[in-house]
Scaffold this active site. Sequence first.
Site, PDB file in Angstrom:
ATOM      1  CD  GLU A  70      15.393  52.748  61.534  1.00 26.15           C
ATOM      2  OE1 GLU A  70      15.069  53.726  62.239  1.00 26.15           O
ATOM      3  OE2 GLU A  70      16.284  51.930  61.857  1.00 26.15           O
ATOM      4  CG  ASP A  86      15.173  56.786  63.032  1.00 29.48           C
ATOM      5  OD1 ASP A  86      16.359  56.474  63.243  1.00 29.48           O
ATOM      6  OD2 ASP A  86      14.201  56.097  63.426  1.00 29.48           O
ATOM      7  CB  ILE A  88      11.159  55.307  67.501  1.00 29.90           C
ATOM      8  CG1 ILE A  88       9.643  55.576  67.568  1.00 29.90           C
ATOM      9  CG2 ILE A  88      11.737  55.193  68.920  1.00 29.90           C
ATOM     10  CD1 ILE A  88       8.835  54.493  68.253  1.00 29.90           C
ATOM     11  CG  ASP A  89      17.844  57.979  66.148  1.00 30.06           C
ATOM     12  OD1 ASP A  89      18.247  57.096  65.374  1.00 30.06           O
ATOM     13  OD2 ASP A  89      18.601  58.654  66.871  1.00 30.06           O
ATOM     14  CB  THR A  91      14.731  51.292  67.810  1.00 28.92           C
ATOM     15  OG1 THR A  91      14.369  52.171  66.749  1.00 28.92           O
ATOM     16  CG2 THR A  91      13.727  50.164  67.896  1.00 28.92           C
ATOM     17  CG  ASP A 218      20.395  56.173  62.180  1.00 26.51           C
ATOM     18  OD1 ASP A 218      21.141  55.277  61.755  1.00 26.51           O
ATOM     19  OD2 ASP A 218      19.288  55.946  62.699  1.00 26.51           O
TER      20      ASP A 218
END
Length: 264
Positions: A70, A86, A88-89, A91, A218
């Site tokens: 990402e 990702d 830190i999904d 965020t 995601d």
Amino acid sequence: MSLERELVDLAARTAREAGDLARARRSEGVHLAATKSTLADIVTEADREVEALIRERLQDARPGDGFLGEESEAERGETGITWVVDPIDGTVNYAYGIPSYAVSIAAVRGDAVPGEWEALAAAVYAPVSAEMFTAARGHGAFVGDTRLSVTNETPAGALLATGFGYDPATHDGDLATVRRVMTIARDLRRAGSAALDLAFVAAGRLDGYFERGLKPWDHAAGALLVTEAGGTVSLIDCTSARPMLVAGGTEVHRRVLDVLRDET
Ligand code: LIP
């Protein structure tokens, strides 16, 4: 050891180290690094630091693999395997101090294009709960050592989750979709992390999930968790700017698709 098992072991080791770094940075205080598509679409310094760690670990272990993350430039590999990440999904949750966030790492074969790739391995790690969700293609899905299975019976209606994009102009249309899908739901959850929503579908903590406009990173890992837990995942309206992802046990997945198709 099969390739799938080798990949999931690497993904899990890396996700755990990355998640522990994210949690440490959260406790030190989060710093906004930039905004992206809209003011609400933020990236923190931790997002960038965590993705750099993941990229370095995967590159060291498997030089030549591709990378699609990402927060950094995509890189085609020469091994046929691409990591879809990702860091830190969830965020916004992370920035606000809400504990519902996760590191999401998937290994796919073929072009890193949703619907075209073959997902081989997945790790979704939730640092605050310390839950590690994993799946290797053909070997099932797990949280820790516990095997996962989607739900099938929803006599009171389906417990569904969804999410909304960062562009306020899309909210009205998405709320109209929610209104329609609620005709088959018992209730709705909006937790703010697609990766965890999909992990919870795989774990039977949700009956289904739908969201329009997700990015490949995601859902790459979470979708494999669902299918390896016996569920079904579809990406519809793929030619639109905001494809719709639907996931659930086979019956719930079908019922959500039916409602969405009636919408068009
Ligand atoms: C988020 C997704 C969430 C969605 C948010 C955002 P991010 O990803 O996990 O389901 O509703 O709009 O896309 O930006 O936290 O990586």
